[in-house]
Design an enzyme around this catalytic site. Structure first.
Site, mmCIF file in Angstrom:
data_model
loop_
_atom_site.group_PDB
_atom_site.id
_atom_site.type_symbol
_atom_site.label_atom_id
_atom_site.label_comp_id
_atom_site.label_asym_id
_atom_site.label_seq_id
_atom_site.Cartn_x
_atom_site.Cartn_y
_atom_site.Cartn_z
ATOM 1 N N LYS A 86 0.813 -1.228 0.000
ATOM 2 C CA LYS A 86 0.000 0.000 0.000
ATOM 3 C C LYS A 86 0.841 1.270 0.000
ATOM 4 C CE LYS A 86 -4.415 -1.816 1.546
ATOM 5 N NZ LYS A 86 -5.402 -1.958 2.636
ATOM 6 N N ARG A 109 -3.466 -9.943 5.336
ATOM 7 C CA ARG A 109 -3.959 -9.992 3.948
ATOM 8 C C ARG A 109 -2.842 -9.499 3.028
ATOM 9 N NH1 ARG A 109 -6.182 -6.437 0.293
ATOM 10 N NH2 ARG A 109 -7.774 -7.286 -1.087
HETATM 11 C C1 8Y4 Z 1 -1.225 -2.087 -4.024
HETATM 12 C C2 8Y4 Z 1 -2.088 -3.153 -4.076
HETATM 13 C C3 8Y4 Z 1 -1.600 -0.970 -3.357
HETATM 14 C C4 8Y4 Z 1 -3.319 -3.092 -3.467
HETATM 15 C C5 8Y4 Z 1 -2.834 -0.902 -2.740
HETATM 16 C C6 8Y4 Z 1 -3.698 -1.975 -2.786
HETATM 17 C C7 8Y4 Z 1 -8.125 -4.277 2.493
HETATM 18 C C8 8Y4 Z 1 -9.201 -5.096 2.137
HETATM 19 C C9 8Y4 Z 1 -8.437 -4.071 0.391
HETATM 20 C C10 8Y4 Z 1 -7.738 -4.224 3.868
HETATM 21 C C11 8Y4 Z 1 -9.506 -5.798 4.300
HETATM 22 C C12 8Y4 Z 1 -5.670 -2.802 -1.600
HETATM 23 C C13 8Y4 Z 1 -10.406 -5.621 0.018
HETATM 24 C C14 8Y4 Z 1 -7.015 -2.301 -1.222
HETATM 25 N N1 8Y4 Z 1 -7.652 -3.650 1.386
HETATM 26 N N2 8Y4 Z 1 -9.893 -5.860 3.013
HETATM 27 N N3 8Y4 Z 1 -9.386 -4.956 0.806
HETATM 28 N N4 8Y4 Z 1 -8.465 -5.015 4.726
HETATM 29 N N5 8Y4 Z 1 -10.164 -6.531 5.219
HETATM 30 N N6 8Y4 Z 1 -4.930 -1.834 -2.188
HETATM 31 O O1 8Y4 Z 1 -6.825 -3.518 4.289
HETATM 32 O O2 8Y4 Z 1 -5.305 -3.918 -1.390
HETATM 33 S S1 8Y4 Z 1 -8.301 -3.558 -1.263
#
Ligand code: 8Y4
Length: 289
Positions: A227, A261
């Site tokens: 992130k 996650r």
């Molecule tokens: C690179 C890759 C940069 C992915 C950002 C991202 C969470 C979640 C997401 C979390 C829970 C993401 C569905 C965002 N984040 N579910 N989901 N907790 N429970 N961004 O932090 O991964 S999606």
């Protein structure tokens, strides 16, 4: 032992479990949409990726069909159903793993439950009309994630008096609402929602204070993998954030997080095992050394 039921499977949440991210969104920027041909899910490719993550030590696979990154466009219910449900069904049938469904849609929750899903992961914390009732209908546990604002605008100007107090009080209120509606507290998992309506400062303060966020002693799920908080601190692009992500894994495990996650399952499992070995002062394998 702290056995927690995920549908027909049970995981011991006294040890940190690794949840592998399986995006089924064509615009998912972390894999460049490479799991897709012509914007249509290639099921075999998706299943192969899930199998790889399980071989690497994931005990949960999080299947998501809606992009929640800032500014991403909304996905129709029909599209989400078409993307997510076939994947839930095939993993449920072919792989020995807990399937988590990353959705805010009551319809998707109910159908995924019928197809063998083991966890509802809702970034909107069951805030949509009918979501609490849908979770009750499935009988499954749910993860309640904190978000300030909505995905479209959450990163515009996040503001808190005290992010720890606000996330904690959000958890308390949401747990009470779920309980009043008939969801037993012991079926809930909490998540501070890294990057969801938070500045880097807010995210760092949360990461440094996980223990007090575990309201009522409920399990914590932590999602920091790749992130932007890591990108900002280290000045790294999204494909250069593995070491930074792993630092947050060690810190989270040290503070008792139950589920991580992540995109990078193999590396994460090593960090989890090593951190737990230090915490327990015992070796977990029998290969000597
Ligand atoms: C690179 C890759 C940069 C992915 C950002 C991202 C969470 C979640 C997401 C979390 C829970 C993401 C569905 C965002 N984040 N579910 N989901 N907790 N429970 N961004 O932090 O991964 S999606």
């Amino acid at each position: 032992m702290r056995n927690f039921e995920f549908g027909k499977r049970v995981l011991d949440l006294s040890e940190t479990q690794v949840m592998g991210i399986l995006n089924v969104t064509p615009d998912s920027f972390s894999d460049g949409g490479s799991l897709y041909a012509n914007s249509k899910v290639d099921l075999d490719t998706v299943i192969a990726k899930a199998e790889m993550m399980v071989a690497d030590g994931a005990s949960i696979i999080d299947v998501g069909g809606e992009s929640t990154r800032p500014g991403a466009k909304a996905v129709s219910l029909g599209e989400e159903i078409d993307r997510v449900l076939p994947v839930v069904e095939r993993i449920g049938r072919e792989i020995d793993v807990v399937v988590s469904v990353d959705t805010s849609s009551p319809e998707v929750m109910v159908e995924a439950g019928k197809l063998g899903a083991g966890l509802i992961n809702d970034v909107r914390a069951l805030g949509r009309e009918g979501a609490i009732e849908a979770v009750i209908e499935t009988g499954l546990p749910a993860c309640l994630m904190h978000m300030q604002g909505s995905p479209a605008s959450m990163q515009e100007n996040p503001e808190y008096d005290d992010v720890l107090d606000e996330v904690t009080s959000f958890f308390k209120h949401r747990i009470a609402q779920c309980e009043a509606a008939g969801i037993n507290k012991n079926r809930l998992i909490l998540d501070p929602g890294f990057g969801f309506g938070k500045t880097v400062g807010h995210n760092l303060r949360l990461m440094n204070n996980l223990r007090p966020l575990a309201v009522s002693g409920l399990p914590l799920l932590i999602g920091t993998s790749r992130k932007s908080m890591i990108g900002t601190v280290l000045g790294r692009s999204v494909d250069q954030r593995l070491a930074g992500s792993l630092a947050t894994v060690a810190l989270s495990v040290m503070q008792g997080a139950s589920i991580m996650r992540v995109h990078d399952v193999k590396e994460t499992v090593d960090v989890v095992r090593m951190t737990q070995a230090v915490m327990m002062e015992t070796i977990e394998n029998n290969e000597g050394g």
